[in-house]
Enzyme design. Structure first.
Site, mmCIF file in Angstrom:
data_model
loop_
_atom_site.group_PDB
_atom_site.id
_atom_site.type_symbol
_atom_site.label_atom_id
_atom_site.label_comp_id
_atom_site.label_asym_id
_atom_site.label_seq_id
_atom_site.Cartn_x
_atom_site.Cartn_y
_atom_site.Cartn_z
ATOM 1 N N GLU A 126 4.467 28.903 -111.602
ATOM 2 C CA GLU A 126 5.703 29.850 -112.360
ATOM 3 C C GLU A 126 5.872 30.948 -111.368
ATOM 4 O OE1 GLU A 126 2.677 28.778 -113.581
ATOM 5 O OE2 GLU A 126 2.066 30.456 -115.095
ATOM 6 N N HIS A 141 -0.668 28.405 -110.537
ATOM 7 C CA HIS A 141 0.337 28.950 -111.416
ATOM 8 C C HIS A 141 1.691 29.070 -110.676
ATOM 9 C CE1 HIS A 141 -1.762 30.207 -115.223
ATOM 10 N NE2 HIS A 141 -2.674 30.460 -114.261
ATOM 11 N N SER A 165 12.470 51.040 -127.156
ATOM 12 C CA SER A 165 11.791 50.260 -126.166
ATOM 13 C C SER A 165 12.599 49.038 -125.897
ATOM 14 C CB SER A 165 10.261 49.973 -126.473
ATOM 15 O OG SER A 165 10.313 49.497 -127.826
ATOM 16 N N CYS A 183 -2.529 25.047 -115.362
ATOM 17 C CA CYS A 183 -3.908 25.573 -115.474
ATOM 18 C C CYS A 183 -4.615 25.144 -116.454
ATOM 19 C CB CYS A 183 -3.733 27.273 -115.564
ATOM 20 S SG CYS A 183 -5.264 27.958 -115.118
ATOM 21 N N LYS A 210 32.099 62.468 -122.614
ATOM 22 C CA LYS A 210 31.437 63.390 -123.449
ATOM 23 C C LYS A 210 29.828 63.376 -123.146
ATOM 24 C CE LYS A 210 30.334 62.891 -128.524
ATOM 25 N NZ LYS A 210 30.899 62.048 -129.569
#
Ligand code: GLN
Length: 531
Positions: A510, A508, A14, A382, A224
């Site tokens: 961002e 927010h 992951s 916030c 390959k």
């Protein structure tokens, strides 16, 4: 033109960066004039990540339409500048919820409801939903998780069926890892072969293999892998480690990922991708003349992904300011009146992060008091804004024990209080004030100066607000409301005009900063830190 589909799966490990590959491909196709949408399918049972602890899954990203989503949607928006929505992030939980409510409604009357075909049909419907609007030439769907996981099986099965139905109109990109074994000095392809085998066992043949690697892969190795995985040699490409994620589109261009995908989809290449602005940004990112040190005060600082969008906003805002932003991660639980001076004295600016609940609150108040009394540029987001209000109430207005009713339900001075609309809310999932709302700025304020306009739209995710009952008292003492929601009258921004740069925002910012359009508040904050 009918919409074509690209699927991105991952194998071996992951965190290989499927989201960045998907975003980079979207950027490249967009730069060739195509309209592209990114979508993420997440295999967990939560309806959305809104109720997840950031330690579990990183930041919860919020869209204009108020969807609480996976942080990969932030990458999609930052790379392409295209707003995402509820339809761009689907979880197993959402799929099951919809199927079960259809079952209750009687939509499948007489039938046994099963994973195949009912769950897989619902997944396919959600994938095709974005394409069905006719707005996009290409929809890129990223499948969360790693091939071989039990959870992602229904998603892969849905992709298998859909590819069969779509014929030539789809491409599957599989991202894997080619590890380097130090002891033998070799790059190993076996994990990739096994991962492709796992895909083949469930009937899915990848068209493109993107191999994540720390070292350049030679033609021999690529041949390959191509041979063992039934993939054209030129469709085996590398994704080498780079110093910034924003370099990945350039690397993918070098590897011709966009050309390979367009050819396989039967789409014309059009002109060379226009990456002028992107390259300019990259140049600025690497060739800066100044540096600033910003303290990011929060309680999840051990996991930087918890503040992903804030970190990226600083990168964007730094580049326009010709400056590298160095983030000093400050754990709010470790900050106190005794160590404040030593921990904060070398900072050019302080940002107090969003958050929920008690933990780390005292440290946030200490950081804010330090910024306020030492004239250090401050941005509170916030909860960070709410804490700035509480700090001002306690230390300037001398309201002893002033608090948010989130932390102290019985406080004598509830300067931050539950929003009216939240009073009857009992369920936790998806019930906050979410998504984009209008905000009117006061002329002459720092915010107005930054945005250069009177009306803005910003995204929210909260239950509490500044208690307007106290507005006058605050204004008289020097903390003023400079942004207001024109419909509800809620305070969205507070500032201290006498301070060098002290801004707290209930929304927010961002979530809306992108490479091409860095967020004005972050840009202005960095500028203040430099002055
Ligand atoms: N806990 C606060 C509220 O619900 C702030 C939320 C946040 O920072 N996103 O209002």
């Amino acid at each position: 033109m009918s919409t074509k589909y690209v699927f991105v799966t991952g194998g071996v490990a992951s965190s290989l960066g499927k989201g960045i590959i998907a975003s980079s491909l979207a950027k490249l196709l967009q730069a060739r004039g195509y309209k592209v949408a990114n979508q993420k399918l997440d295999p967990y049972i939560n309806i959305d990540p809104g109720t997840l602890n950031p330690y579990e899954h990183g930041e919860c990203y919020v869209t204009d339409d108020g969807a609480e989503t996976d942080l990969d949607l932030g990458h999609y928006e930052r790379f392409t500048g295209c707003p995402t929505s509820q339809a761009n992030n689907i979880t197993t939980g959402r799929i099951y919820q919809d199927v079960i409510s259809k079952e209750r409604r009687g939509d499948y009357l007489g039938k046994t409801v099963q994973i195949v075909p009912h769950i897989t049909d619902e997944i396919k419907r959600n994938i095709k939903l974005l394409g069905s609007k006719g707005e996009y030439d290409v929809v890129i769907t990223e499948i969360g998780g790693t091939v071989g996981d039990i959870e992602s099986l229904p998603f892969i099965e849905a992709v298998r069926q859909l590819r069969w139905e779509l014929g030539e109109k789809s491409v599957l990109i599989h991202l894997t890892l080619v590890p380097f074994l130090n002891a033998s000095g070799e790059l190993k392809t076996k994990p990739t072969q096994h991962s492709v085998k796992a895909l083949l066992e469930i009937g899915v043949q990848p068209d493109v293999l993107v191999l994540r690697t720390e070292h350049d892969l030679n033609a021999e190795l690529r041949r390959k892998v191509a041979l063992f995985c039934n993939v054209a040699p030129k469709a085996v490409i590398q994704s080498i480690d780079v110093s910034t994620i924003y370099e990945v589109p350039i690397k993918m261009r070098e590897e011709k990922l966009d050309e390979i995908v367009l050819e396989q989809l039967g789409l014309p290449l059009n002109s060379e991708p226009d990456l002028e602005k992107w390259k300019k940004f990259l140049y600025k990112l690497k060739n800066y003349s100044k540096e600033v040190r910003i303290g990011l005060v929060g309680k999840y600082v051990e996991l930087h992904d918890a503040y992903k969008s804030i970190v990226e906003s600083f990168i964007h805002a730094g580049a326009v300011n010709d400056c590298k932003v160095n983030i000093e991660w400050i754990h709010s639980e470790e900050l106190n009146a005794e160590n404040a001076q030593s921990r904060l004295k070398d900072l050019h600016g302080i940002l107090v992060a969003p958050g929920f609940g008690h933990r780390g609150i005292a440290g946030k108040l200490v950081a804010i008091e330090y910024a306020r009394t030492n004239n250090i540029p401050f941005l509170g987001i916030c909860l960070g804004m709410q804490m700035a209000v509480i700090e001002f109430a306690r230390n300037v207005l001398k309201m002893e024990g002033a608090d948010s009713t989130e932390m102290a339900a019985k406080t004598k001075y509830p300067v931050i209080d539950l929003m009216e609309s939240q009073h009857d809310v009992t369920e936790k999932g998806g019930t906050m004030r979410l998504g984009a709302y209008k905000c009117e700025l006061k002329e002459g304020s720092r915010a107005f100066e930054a945005y250069g306009k009177k009306e803005i739209m910003e995204r929210h995710r909260h239950r509490y607000e500044f208690n307007s009952k106290y507005r006058e008292q605050f204004e008289k003492a020097g903390m003023v409301t400079t942004g207001i929601n024109p419909e509800s009258g809620l305070t969205e921004i507070v500032e201290i005009p006498a301070h060098k740069w002290f801004v707290g925002v209930q929304f927010h910012p961002e979530y809306k900063s992108t490479v091409i359009k860095p967020h004005p508040l972050f840009v202005a904050f960095i500028k203040a830190c430099l002055s």
